[in-house]
Design a protein around this motif. Structure first.
Motif, PDB file in Angstrom:
ATOM      1  N   PRO A   1       0.751  -1.186  -0.137  1.00 37.97           N
ATOM      2  CA  PRO A   1       0.032  -0.156  -0.169  1.00 37.97           C
ATOM      3  C   PRO A   1       0.958   1.120  -0.082  1.00 37.97           C
ATOM      4  CG  PRO A   1       0.031  -0.968   2.266  1.00 37.97           C
ATOM      5  CD  PRO A   1       0.903  -1.839   1.442  1.00 37.97           C
ATOM      6  N   ILE A   2       0.405   2.062  -0.851  1.00 41.98           N
ATOM      7  CA  ILE A   2       1.190   3.577  -0.856  1.00 41.98           C
ATOM      8  C   ILE A   2       0.220   4.671  -0.984  1.00 41.98           C
ATOM      9  CG2 ILE A   2       2.814   4.982  -2.268  1.00 41.98           C
ATOM     10  CD1 ILE A   2       4.082   2.464  -0.937  1.00 41.98           C
ATOM     11  N   VAL A   3       0.231   5.477   0.042  1.00 45.32           N
ATOM     12  CA  VAL A   3      -0.664   6.751   0.277  1.00 45.32           C
ATOM     13  C   VAL A   3      -0.399   7.567  -0.976  1.00 45.32           C
ATOM     14  CG1 VAL A   3      -1.620   8.489   1.411  1.00 45.32           C
ATOM     15  CG2 VAL A   3      -0.883   6.483   2.460  1.00 45.32           C
ATOM     16  N   ASN A   4      -1.508   8.213  -1.511  1.00 47.21           N
ATOM     17  CA  ASN A   4      -1.264   9.172  -2.532  1.00 47.21           C
ATOM     18  C   ASN A   4      -0.907  10.226  -1.822  1.00 47.21           C
ATOM     19  OD1 ASN A   4      -1.750  11.505  -4.262  1.00 47.21           O
ATOM     20  ND2 ASN A   4      -3.905  10.580  -4.947  1.00 47.21           N
ATOM     21  N   PRO A   5       0.305  10.837  -2.269  1.00 50.03           N
ATOM     22  CA  PRO A   5       1.131  11.997  -1.666  1.00 50.03           C
ATOM     23  C   PRO A   5       0.308  13.343  -1.855  1.00 50.03           C
ATOM     24  CG  PRO A   5       2.104  11.542  -4.009  1.00 50.03           C
ATOM     25  CD  PRO A   5       1.008  10.818  -3.790  1.00 50.03           C
ATOM     26  N   THR A   6      -0.667  13.368  -2.437  1.00 49.67           N
ATOM     27  CA  THR A   6      -1.525  14.692  -2.578  1.00 49.67           C
ATOM     28  C   THR A   6      -3.032  14.415  -2.089  1.00 49.67           C
ATOM     29  OG1 THR A   6      -2.086  14.345  -4.951  1.00 49.67           O
ATOM     30  CG2 THR A   6      -0.276  15.392  -4.695  1.00 49.67           C
TER      31      THR A   6
ATOM     32  N   LEU B   1      -1.204   4.000   7.903  1.00 44.64           N
ATOM     33  CA  LEU B   1      -1.582   2.639   6.880  1.00 44.64           C
ATOM     34  C   LEU B   1      -0.547   1.634   6.697  1.00 44.64           C
ATOM     35  CD1 LEU B   1      -3.286   1.538   4.709  1.00 44.64           C
ATOM     36  CD2 LEU B   1      -2.512   2.856   2.988  1.00 44.64           C
ATOM     37  N   THR B   2      -0.504   0.395   6.832  1.00 41.29           N
ATOM     38  CA  THR B   2       0.252  -0.585   6.539  1.00 41.29           C
ATOM     39  C   THR B   2      -0.177  -1.762   6.220  1.00 41.29           C
ATOM     40  OG1 THR B   2       2.213  -1.766   7.896  1.00 41.29           O
ATOM     41  CG2 THR B   2       0.048  -1.613   8.998  1.00 41.29           C
ATOM     42  N   ARG B   3       0.524  -2.685   5.732  1.00 40.07           N
ATOM     43  CA  ARG B   3       0.293  -4.045   5.416  1.00 40.07           C
ATOM     44  C   ARG B   3       0.617  -5.053   6.587  1.00 40.07           C
ATOM     45  NH1 ARG B   3       3.764  -8.212   1.920  1.00 40.07           N
ATOM     46  NH2 ARG B   3       2.268  -9.665   1.544  1.00 40.07           N
ATOM     47  N   ARG B   4      -0.378  -6.032   6.676  1.00 40.10           N
ATOM     48  CA  ARG B   4      -0.281  -7.150   7.711  1.00 40.10           C
ATOM     49  C   ARG B   4      -0.349  -8.424   7.121  1.00 40.10           C
ATOM     50  NH1 ARG B   4       1.960  -4.924  12.337  1.00 40.10           N
ATOM     51  NH2 ARG B   4       0.607  -3.382  13.472  1.00 40.10           N
ATOM     52  N   ILE B   5       0.646  -9.488   7.465  1.00 39.42           N
ATOM     53  CA  ILE B   5       0.526 -10.663   7.016  1.00 39.42           C
ATOM     54  C   ILE B   5      -0.059 -11.534   8.454  1.00 39.42           C
ATOM     55  CG2 ILE B   5       1.487 -12.762   6.164  1.00 39.42           C
ATOM     56  CD1 ILE B   5       3.375 -10.921   4.479  1.00 39.42           C
TER      57      ILE B   5
ATOM     58  N   ILE C   1       6.057  -0.525  -6.295  1.00 37.93           N
ATOM     59  CA  ILE C   1       5.138   0.586  -6.579  1.00 37.93           C
ATOM     60  C   ILE C   1       5.493   1.809  -6.018  1.00 37.93           C
ATOM     61  CG2 ILE C   1       3.389  -0.872  -7.646  1.00 37.93           C
ATOM     62  CD1 ILE C   1       1.701  -0.440  -5.215  1.00 37.93           C
ATOM     63  N   ASP C   2       5.341   3.107  -6.711  1.00 34.89           N
ATOM     64  CA  ASP C   2       5.494   4.375  -5.981  1.00 34.89           C
ATOM     65  C   ASP C   2       4.573   5.070  -6.598  1.00 34.89           C
ATOM     66  OD1 ASP C   2       6.310   5.726  -3.700  1.00 34.89           O
ATOM     67  OD2 ASP C   2       7.959   6.428  -4.748  1.00 34.89           O
ATOM     68  N   TRP C   3       4.223   6.202  -5.818  1.00 35.16           N
ATOM     69  CA  TRP C   3       3.293   7.247  -6.248  1.00 35.16           C
ATOM     70  C   TRP C   3       3.898   8.837  -6.303  1.00 35.16           C
ATOM     71  CZ3 TRP C   3      -2.566   6.762  -5.115  1.00 35.16           C
ATOM     72  CH2 TRP C   3      -3.482   7.533  -5.966  1.00 35.16           C
ATOM     73  N   SER C   4       3.934   9.354  -7.328  1.00 34.50           N
ATOM     74  CA  SER C   4       4.481  10.732  -7.168  1.00 34.50           C
ATOM     75  C   SER C   4       3.578  11.788  -6.998  1.00 34.50           C
ATOM     76  CB  SER C   4       5.481  10.965  -8.620  1.00 34.50           C
ATOM     77  OG  SER C   4       4.577  11.393  -9.672  1.00 34.50           O
TER      78      SER C   4
ATOM     79  N   TYR D   1       5.289  -8.421  13.606  1.00 32.79           N
ATOM     80  CA  TYR D   1       6.509  -8.881  12.731  1.00 32.79           C
ATOM     81  C   TYR D   1       6.255  -8.740  11.148  1.00 32.79           C
ATOM     82  CZ  TYR D   1      10.082 -11.846  10.866  1.00 32.79           C
ATOM     83  OH  TYR D   1      11.059 -12.365  10.081  1.00 32.79           O
ATOM     84  N   TYR D   2       5.193  -9.155  10.640  1.00 38.12           N
ATOM     85  CA  TYR D   2       4.921  -9.309   9.305  1.00 38.12           C
ATOM     86  C   TYR D   2       3.991  -8.083   9.000  1.00 38.12           C
ATOM     87  CZ  TYR D   2       6.060 -14.143   9.700  1.00 38.12           C
ATOM     88  OH  TYR D   2       6.687 -15.340   9.798  1.00 38.12           O
ATOM     89  N   SER D   3       4.578  -7.025   8.828  1.00 34.68           N
ATOM     90  CA  SER D   3       4.161  -5.694   8.632  1.00 34.68           C
ATOM     91  C   SER D   3       5.065  -4.982   7.691  1.00 34.68           C
ATOM     92  CB  SER D   3       4.008  -4.976   9.989  1.00 34.68           C
ATOM     93  OG  SER D   3       3.545  -3.607   9.521  1.00 34.68           O
ATOM     94  N   MET D   4       4.562  -4.350   6.544  1.00 32.85           N
ATOM     95  CA  MET D   4       5.310  -3.567   5.850  1.00 32.85           C
ATOM     96  C   MET D   4       4.766  -2.289   5.257  1.00 32.85           C
ATOM     97  SD  MET D   4       6.882  -6.349   3.062  1.00 32.85           S
ATOM     98  CE  MET D   4       8.044  -7.830   3.765  1.00 32.85           C
ATOM     99  N   ASN D   5       5.500  -1.532   4.760  1.00 31.71           N
ATOM    100  CA  ASN D   5       4.994  -0.052   4.227  1.00 31.71           C
ATOM    101  C   ASN D   5       4.264   0.635   5.022  1.00 31.71           C
ATOM    102  OD1 ASN D   5       4.896  -2.376   1.771  1.00 31.71           O
ATOM    103  ND2 ASN D   5       5.971  -0.607   1.234  1.00 31.71           N
ATOM    104  N   PRO D   6       4.599   0.838   6.358  1.00 31.94           N
ATOM    105  CA  PRO D   6       3.757   1.814   7.309  1.00 31.94           C
ATOM    106  C   PRO D   6       4.011   3.176   6.862  1.00 31.94           C
ATOM    107  CG  PRO D   6       5.716   0.865   8.229  1.00 31.94           C
ATOM    108  CD  PRO D   6       5.559   0.180   6.963  1.00 31.94           C
TER     109      PRO D   6
END
Length: 297
Positions: free
Chosen positions: A38-43, A258-262, A87-90, A244-249
């Motif tokens: 997950p990647i938050v919209n920067p705007t 916002l984050t990803r959980r496994i 992925i990334d968002w500008s 432990y199983y968390s990414m992209n906070p």
């Protein structure tokens, strides 16, 4: 907490040892899709992109999706092309990703203007837009260096740095994680001067996950939990039972992250099977409450 719900109490941290199994344990998915990146919209903090794979269809490829909290709508923007990873968002509304042929591509959030930025047979990965959206940094395996290109993909400069994960801190500096000798180093790298500065050292931790920068704050996760680096201070902000199983906070609004959980659910688990779920979550840093986002299918 709009369009979200609490996690069931039965979720616990996965025990993946299974040393008593003759063969690999059986994995059963809790839901139809697995969610990642997950990647938050920067705007617009009410919107984010993510990738998902369909387990019923084998989970071999990813869909790139945009979710909006206000409309509670999910838009799939990859009907005419495939996404492999990263992925990334500008701020200029370009979404960048690595395609199935290992090239780096960009596309608008409505699915228009798909553009190949690298055009190489070599593996490219981990693309990150600079805060201005005018430059893109990615790893180029053809020369084992990082390359900075402009918006059309023309390389401006290349350099070598050994990084486990990174993001732009500002237009001239990167912030990155490096695992060494069972410790994790959080460092700043100045691109122009080619110099490094240690920001903090986390001892007796072997795993460093992706780091994400929001403004002047950096978030990352390790095997000990979720951290925030802000105002020259590193703070452990979450150590709950499935951290432990968390990414992209990254920051949404206020204290919401916002984050990803496994997550593993051991309800009814026998010795050689476990239940698996990959979710997108909202963690309230102030209260510790966490809820999963109910992504419309």
């Amino acid at each position: 907490m709009l369009h979200s719900e609490p996690y069931p109490d039965s979720f616990v941290k996965l025990d993946t040892n299974f040393q008593h199994c003759v063969s690999s344990p059986m994995v059963y998915d809790l839901e139809e899709h697995r969610y990642t990146s997950p990647i938050v919209n920067p705007t617009n903090p009410f919107e984010f992109i993510f990738m998902r794979s369909n387990i019923l269809q084998g989970g071999a490829s990813y869909e790139l999706c945009v979710y909006n909290f206000c409309t509670n709508n999910t838009k799939v923007i990859t009907e005419d092309f495939a996404v492999n990873s990263y992925i990334d968002w500008s701020v200029k509304d370009w979404i960048v990703f690595r395609g199935e042929n290992s090239d780096i591509y960009k596309v608008k959030s409505n699915g228009d203007s798909l553009t190949n930025l690298t055009n190489t047979v070599d593996l490219c990965g981990d693309p990150k837009w600079s805060p201005s959206g005018e430059r893109l940094l990615y790893y180029d395996e053809s020369n084992y260096e990082y390359s900075i290109c402009n918006e059309d993909g023309s390389v401006i400069e290349s350099f070598f740095v050994s990084m486990d994960s990174y993001d732009w801190l500002d237009e001239e500096n990167l912030i990155y994680l490096k695992s060494m000798n069972s410790n994790i180093y959080l460092r700043k790298f100045n691109i122009q001067s080619n110099t490094h500065q240690d920001l903090t050292v986390l001892n007796n931790i072997a795993t460093a996950e992706p780091i994400e920068v929001n403004g002047s704050t950096a978030f990352f996760t390790t095997s000990k939990g979720m951290y925030k680096y802000e105002s020259n201070q590193t703070t452990l902000i979450d150590t709950n039972y499935f951290t432990y199983y968390s990414m992209n906070p990254q920051r949404l609004l206020g204290s919401k992250i916002l984050t990803r959980r496994i997550i593993g659910d051991t309800t009814g688990m026998s010795e050689c099977e476990y239940y698996y779920g990959s979710f997108l979550s909202i963690l309230d840093e102030a209260t510790g409450e966490e809820r999963r986002v109910k992504i419309p299918e």
